[in-house]
Each structure stands twice: as C-alpha cells, then as structure tokens.
Design a protein around this motif. Structure first.
Motif, short mmCIF file in Angstrom:
data_model
loop_
_atom_site.label_atom_id
_atom_site.label_comp_id
_atom_site.label_asym_id
_atom_site.label_seq_id
_atom_site.Cartn_x
_atom_site.Cartn_y
_atom_site.Cartn_z
N VAL A 9 26.04 16.24 -78.25
CA VAL A 9 26.91 15.60 -77.25
C VAL A 9 27.02 16.53 -76.06
O VAL A 9 27.14 17.74 -76.20
N ARG A 10 26.99 15.97 -74.90
CA ARG A 10 27.09 16.74 -73.67
C ARG A 10 28.50 17.31 -73.52
O ARG A 10 29.49 16.64 -73.80
N ALA A 11 28.59 18.53 -73.05
CA ALA A 11 29.90 19.15 -72.84
C ALA A 11 30.64 18.44 -71.72
O ALA A 11 30.03 17.89 -70.80
N ALA A 12 31.96 18.45 -71.78
CA ALA A 12 32.78 17.69 -70.83
C ALA A 12 32.60 18.15 -69.39
O ALA A 12 32.56 17.35 -68.47
N GLY A 13 32.49 19.45 -69.14
CA GLY A 13 32.38 19.95 -67.78
C GLY A 13 30.99 19.86 -67.20
O GLY A 13 30.79 20.08 -66.01
N ALA A 14 30.00 19.52 -67.98
CA ALA A 14 28.62 19.51 -67.52
C ALA A 14 28.37 18.45 -66.46
O ALA A 14 27.70 18.70 -65.47
N THR A 15 28.92 17.27 -66.65
CA THR A 15 28.69 16.21 -65.65
C THR A 15 29.44 16.53 -64.36
O THR A 15 28.97 16.21 -63.28
N ARG A 16 30.60 17.18 -64.48
CA ARG A 16 31.35 17.54 -63.28
C ARG A 16 30.59 18.58 -62.46
O ARG A 16 30.54 18.50 -61.24
N VAL A 17 30.02 19.57 -63.13
CA VAL A 17 29.24 20.59 -62.43
C VAL A 17 28.04 19.95 -61.76
O VAL A 17 27.70 20.28 -60.62
N GLY A 18 27.39 19.02 -62.42
CA GLY A 18 26.24 18.33 -61.85
C GLY A 18 26.60 17.56 -60.59
O GLY A 18 25.87 17.56 -59.61
N LYS A 19 27.76 16.90 -60.61
CA LYS A 19 28.20 16.13 -59.45
C LYS A 19 28.49 17.05 -58.27
O LYS A 19 28.14 16.76 -57.13
N VAL A 20 29.14 18.17 -58.54
CA VAL A 20 29.46 19.12 -57.48
C VAL A 20 28.17 19.71 -56.91
O VAL A 20 28.03 19.86 -55.70
N ARG A 21 27.24 20.03 -57.77
CA ARG A 21 25.96 20.60 -57.33
C ARG A 21 25.22 19.64 -56.42
O ARG A 21 24.72 20.04 -55.36
N PHE A 22 25.16 18.37 -56.78
CA PHE A 22 24.45 17.40 -55.95
C PHE A 22 25.22 17.10 -54.67
O PHE A 22 24.62 16.83 -53.63
N PHE A 23 26.55 17.16 -54.71
CA PHE A 23 27.34 16.97 -53.50
C PHE A 23 27.08 18.10 -52.51
O PHE A 23 26.91 17.86 -51.32
N MET A 24 27.03 19.32 -53.01
CA MET A 24 26.76 20.46 -52.13
C MET A 24 25.33 20.38 -51.58
O MET A 24 25.10 20.71 -50.42
N LEU A 25 24.40 19.96 -52.39
CA LEU A 25 23.02 19.78 -51.91
C LEU A 25 22.98 18.71 -50.82
O LEU A 25 22.28 18.87 -49.81
N ALA A 26 23.73 17.64 -51.00
CA ALA A 26 23.78 16.58 -49.99
C ALA A 26 24.39 17.10 -48.68
O ALA A 26 23.91 16.75 -47.59
N LEU A 27 25.41 17.94 -48.77
CA LEU A 27 26.01 18.52 -47.57
C LEU A 27 25.01 19.42 -46.83
O LEU A 27 24.93 19.37 -45.60
N VAL A 28 24.25 20.21 -47.57
CA VAL A 28 23.25 21.08 -46.93
C VAL A 28 22.18 20.23 -46.26
O VAL A 28 21.77 20.51 -45.13
N CYS A 29 21.72 19.19 -46.95
CA CYS A 29 20.70 18.31 -46.36
C CYS A 29 21.23 17.62 -45.10
O CYS A 29 20.50 17.48 -44.11
N ALA A 30 22.48 17.19 -45.13
CA ALA A 30 23.07 16.55 -43.95
C ALA A 30 23.17 17.54 -42.79
O ALA A 30 22.90 17.18 -41.64
N ALA A 31 23.53 18.78 -43.08
CA ALA A 31 23.62 19.80 -42.02
C ALA A 31 22.26 20.08 -41.41
O ALA A 31 22.13 20.22 -40.19
#
Length: 58
Positions: A9-31
């Motif tokens: 089973v996936r750990a509870a915080g793993a999906t949250r870290v993934g979302k934050v990581r992709f959000f930060m990547l999206a911000l860098v790409c937008a910049a």
C-alpha cells in the motif's frame, strides 16, 4: 527509498509529495515560458519603442 510499504500500500504522504513536486515543476515551466515570451516580445518592440523615445527627446 520507496513509498510503498511492505503490504504493498502506498504511504499516505507519498501522493502529497508527488503533487507538490509537480506543482513546483509547473511553476518553473511557467516562469521559463513567461521569460521566453517576454524576451521575444521585447526583441520585436524595442526598436520601435527606442525610435519613439529618441524622436521625442529632440
């Protein structure tokens, strides 16, 4: 380190870290995109703007 526990089973915080990581990547790409477009537009508009500024100073 894997985010999957021994029960498979996936750990509870793993999906949250993934979302934050992709959000930060999206911000860098937008910049990067805004920076590229800004430089392209200024490259086109600068000669006309400079000519206008020089003609109004005289």
């Amino acid at each position: 380190m894997s985010d999957i526990t021994s029960t498979g089973v996936r750990a509870a915080g793993a999906t949250r870290v993934g979302k934050v990581r992709f959000f930060m990547l999206a911000l860098v790409c937008a910049a990067v995109l805004v920076n590229y477009l800004d430089r392209a537009i200024l490259g086109i508009a600068a000669p006309a703007s400079a000519a206008k500024c020089i003609s109004t100073r005289r």
